[in-house]
Design a protein around this motif. Structure first.
Motif, PDB file in Angstrom:
ATOM      1  N   ASP A  12      -6.156   8.003  25.126  1.00 14.74           N
ATOM      2  CA  ASP A  12      -6.407   6.736  24.627  1.00 14.74           C
ATOM      3  C   ASP A  12      -6.257   6.365  22.793  1.00 14.74           C
ATOM      4  OD1 ASP A  12      -6.913   5.716  27.135  1.00 14.74           O
ATOM      5  OD2 ASP A  12      -9.273   5.971  26.829  1.00 14.74           O
ATOM      6  N   HIS A  14      -7.899  -2.786  25.208  1.00 14.62           N
ATOM      7  CA  HIS A  14      -7.858  -1.188  25.026  1.00 14.62           C
ATOM      8  C   HIS A  14      -9.068  -0.730  24.405  1.00 14.62           C
ATOM      9  CE1 HIS A  14      -6.534   2.566  23.359  1.00 14.62           C
ATOM     10  NE2 HIS A  14      -6.888   2.298  21.922  1.00 14.62           N
ATOM     11  N   LYS A  39     -11.632  -0.319  27.274  1.00 13.24           N
ATOM     12  CA  LYS A  39     -11.313   0.988  27.809  1.00 13.24           C
ATOM     13  C   LYS A  39     -11.784   2.240  27.297  1.00 13.24           C
ATOM     14  CE  LYS A  39      -7.331   3.407  29.907  1.00 13.24           C
ATOM     15  NZ  LYS A  39      -6.551   3.495  30.995  1.00 13.24           N
ATOM     16  N   ALA A  40     -11.072   2.317  25.961  1.00 10.71           N
ATOM     17  CA  ALA A  40     -11.300   3.559  25.555  1.00 10.71           C
ATOM     18  C   ALA A  40     -13.029   3.739  24.980  1.00 10.71           C
ATOM     19  CB  ALA A  40     -10.790   3.663  23.970  1.00 10.71           C
ATOM     20  N   ASP A  44      -5.196  10.325  32.409  1.00 12.95           N
ATOM     21  CA  ASP A  44      -6.358   9.437  32.514  1.00 12.95           C
ATOM     22  C   ASP A  44      -7.670   9.811  33.493  1.00 12.95           C
ATOM     23  OD1 ASP A  44      -6.798   6.754  31.298  1.00 12.95           O
ATOM     24  OD2 ASP A  44      -6.514   5.644  33.329  1.00 12.95           O
TER      25      ASP A  44
END
Length: 200
Positions: free
Chosen positions: A71, A113, A116-117, A61
């Protein structure tokens, strides 16, 4: 309804770092900090696997471009983990409320998600690696803090998770141009590499 705030918060956290959520909840259950944690999350093999995968994610990460590949792989894993944890928290009895909890956990995990991605793609548009490290550490601390908070103050934690999710989705709208730049740069890299040479 009583478990819904915890399901929502764990779903948000699963979309950011699913392994940290499973590991944290399991450890809280094993140590007796909380009685809300299902037995399935406290099993030794679950804790060991979650711990190893958490360490792998902690490393991947923080590396530019590697984090985006990670991811991509976890586009299915994180929502599935959010749904699984949600169903376990609701009782895992196969009732309609369990299905609803799984849906809430999975959908929330998919949304966080995506934030985040997308954020990582925007950050990777700049060449320096320090922003990746800072963002990753901040995400890990945020997940740990909010999941811990949710076990004792579920409604307040759910409000915080909802605000973070809304802010992330809003920020994603402003980062579209940087995400496009990242995708263009990645396409150029693929073109530069060219097709693999054929064996004689």
């Amino acid at each position: 309804m009583s478990v819904l705030p915890l399901v929502f918060t764990s779903g948000w956290a699963s979309g950011v770092n699913a392994y940290a959520v499973v590991l944290l909840l399991g450890l809280f259950g094993v140590t007796g900090v909380s009685d809300e944690v299902p037995q399935a999350l406290q099993r030794p093999e679950v804790l060991i696997i979650a711990g190893v995968l958490f360490l792998c994610e902690a490393a991947a990460d923080k590396i530019p471009y590697v984090d985006s590949v990670w991811d991509s792989v976890h586009t299915v894993v994180r929502p599935a983990a959010g749904a699984w944890v949600g169903a376990l928290l609701a009782g895992h009895s196969g009732s309609l409320s369990d299905v609803a909890a799984a849906a809430v956990g999975g959908a929330t995990a998919l949304a966080s998600h995506s934030v985040k991605a997308g954020t990582r793609m925007a950050v990777n548009a700049s060449p320096e690696p320090f922003s990746n490290i800072a963002l990753s550490v901040g995400e890990d601390l945020g997940v740990a803090g909010l999941v811990s908070f949710a076990l004792f103050h579920p409604w307040a934690a759910a409000v915080v998770a909802a605000l973070l999710l809304a802010a992330g989705l809003l920020a994603l709208c402003f980062l579209v141009s940087r995400i496009r730049r990242f995708l263009r740069r990645r396409a150029r890299r693929r073109e530069t590499r060219g097709p693999a040479p054929r064996p004689f």
